[in-house]
Design a protein around this motif. Sequence first.
Motif, PDB file in Angstrom:
ATOM      1  N   MET A 112      44.918  39.182  49.186  1.00 49.68           N
ATOM      2  CA  MET A 112      45.898  39.960  48.437  1.00 49.68           C
ATOM      3  C   MET A 112      46.793  39.074  47.586  1.00 49.68           C
ATOM      4  SD  MET A 112      45.272  43.105  48.861  1.00 49.68           S
ATOM      5  CE  MET A 112      46.755  43.744  48.061  1.00 49.68           C
ATOM      6  N   GLY A 143      48.843  40.857  44.767  1.00 47.81           N
ATOM      7  CA  GLY A 143      49.334  42.006  45.506  1.00 47.81           C
ATOM      8  C   GLY A 143      49.990  41.592  46.806  1.00 47.81           C
ATOM      9  N   GLU A 144      50.154  42.546  47.718  1.00 44.42           N
ATOM     10  CA  GLU A 144      50.826  42.256  48.981  1.00 44.42           C
ATOM     11  C   GLU A 144      50.165  43.034  50.111  1.00 44.42           C
ATOM     12  OE1 GLU A 144      55.385  42.064  50.794  1.00 44.42           O
ATOM     13  OE2 GLU A 144      55.007  42.989  48.833  1.00 44.42           O
ATOM     14  N   GLN A 167      48.035  47.756  44.315  1.00 45.90           N
ATOM     15  CA  GLN A 167      48.425  46.371  44.551  1.00 45.90           C
ATOM     16  C   GLN A 167      48.994  46.166  45.957  1.00 45.90           C
ATOM     17  OE1 GLN A 167      48.159  43.481  42.458  1.00 45.90           O
ATOM     18  NE2 GLN A 167      46.684  44.918  41.597  1.00 45.90           N
ATOM     19  N   ARG A 168      48.987  47.213  46.761  1.00 42.77           N
ATOM     20  CA  ARG A 168      49.485  47.111  48.128  1.00 42.77           C
ATOM     21  C   ARG A 168      48.385  47.528  49.099  1.00 42.77           C
ATOM     22  NH1 ARG A 168      54.138  48.617  45.255  1.00 42.77           N
ATOM     23  NH2 ARG A 168      53.417  50.781  45.148  1.00 42.77           N
ATOM     24  N   LEU A 186      40.259  48.332  46.323  1.00 49.82           N
ATOM     25  CA  LEU A 186      41.395  47.979  45.472  1.00 49.82           C
ATOM     26  C   LEU A 186      41.000  48.025  44.000  1.00 49.82           C
ATOM     27  CD1 LEU A 186      42.782  45.035  47.615  1.00 49.82           C
ATOM     28  CD2 LEU A 186      43.984  47.189  47.173  1.00 49.82           C
ATOM     29  N   ARG A 223      45.097  38.200  44.456  1.00 52.44           N
ATOM     30  CA  ARG A 223      45.049  39.330  43.533  1.00 52.44           C
ATOM     31  C   ARG A 223      46.413  39.667  42.949  1.00 52.44           C
ATOM     32  NH1 ARG A 223      40.359  42.789  44.237  1.00 52.44           N
ATOM     33  NH2 ARG A 223      41.596  44.408  43.199  1.00 52.44           N
TER      34      ARG A 223
END
Length: 346
Positions: free
Chosen positions: A290, A295-296, A268-269, A262, A293
């Motif tokens: 995630m 993100g997802e 971000q995914r 990442l 961070r």
Amino acid sequence: MVIIIMRVLGIETSCDETGIAIYDQKKGLLANQLYSQVKLHADYGGVVPELASRDHIRKTVPLIQAALSEARLNGLELEIDGVAYTAGPGLVSTLMVGATIGRALAYAWGVPAIAVNHMEGHLLSPMLEMNPPEFPFLALLVSGAHTQLIAATGIGKYQLLGESIDDAAGEAFDKTAKLLGLDYPGGPMLSRIAQNGMPGRYTFPRPMTDRPGLSFSFSGLKTFAANIIRTGPDNYQMRADVARAFEEAIVETLIIKCQRALDLTGFQRLVMAGGVSTNQLLRMNMSKMMQQRGGEAFYARPDFCTDNGAMIAYAGMLRLQGGSQTSLMISVYPRWPIEELPAIIT
């Protein structure tokens, strides 16, 4: 050239599960039939290719009939727009069953056929859910045969960032479970008894995390477990403690490598797919990472993480819509790197 393909029959026979599904672009999944050969191979402690292919021969056509019935279709030309079948990677004898039946059906129905990459099917499986990921994303494909990190920027636009240089994560789970005396398939059973393990009783290494790079190596964890089992007390608690420490080592290693990937890509995914992605500890810790961070993380439901026809039907629909189709020559590819797939516009 973009072709309108609305409804696709998917056939999955890459290893020890026969998966048949029908996917409709507007209505979604119309039918999903799955038969597992676990009981057939349990006595042998692993998949026997000849037995697997024979069982696919027995089960594939009846499951196709069951899927057509479930979707309330008769298998006519006007009801099925295309046939998708797994052509690799996998066992050559089992792949040939699905490929032969799939290509023959497409010819008989007068519709296009498409050979689907099994790993692309896994990578796209979270798109079957209500909250599908958008490109670009980092994909962690983690199963009994593969552990790969892939940067995905579109359909067929895949860059392999790292993979296991020896055992895949799922393979390491199964081999360690066998050392613990657990029945085949041992990975899920190992995770269950790990819940009763004492935290901190044993500390396993986190392989290849002390050096740069995105490659994985899990074979040493099996050896580490074997040494503990050989010298430790022979009781349930010891096995549970080893299982817990082993699982924690696998999960933390995967997370460390995903964090590095990442950072490298800036994505971000994160998409996680494959049989091992059903591991609850892995899902929980990956989602937490995630979230921290900003993100997802995206996963498919457990039924779509193991081998299944739904992911093949969906991936096949996208490729057929992009203008790809397979000739009458039936070919399978036991080794078929996902990064070699052509990009398509859907």
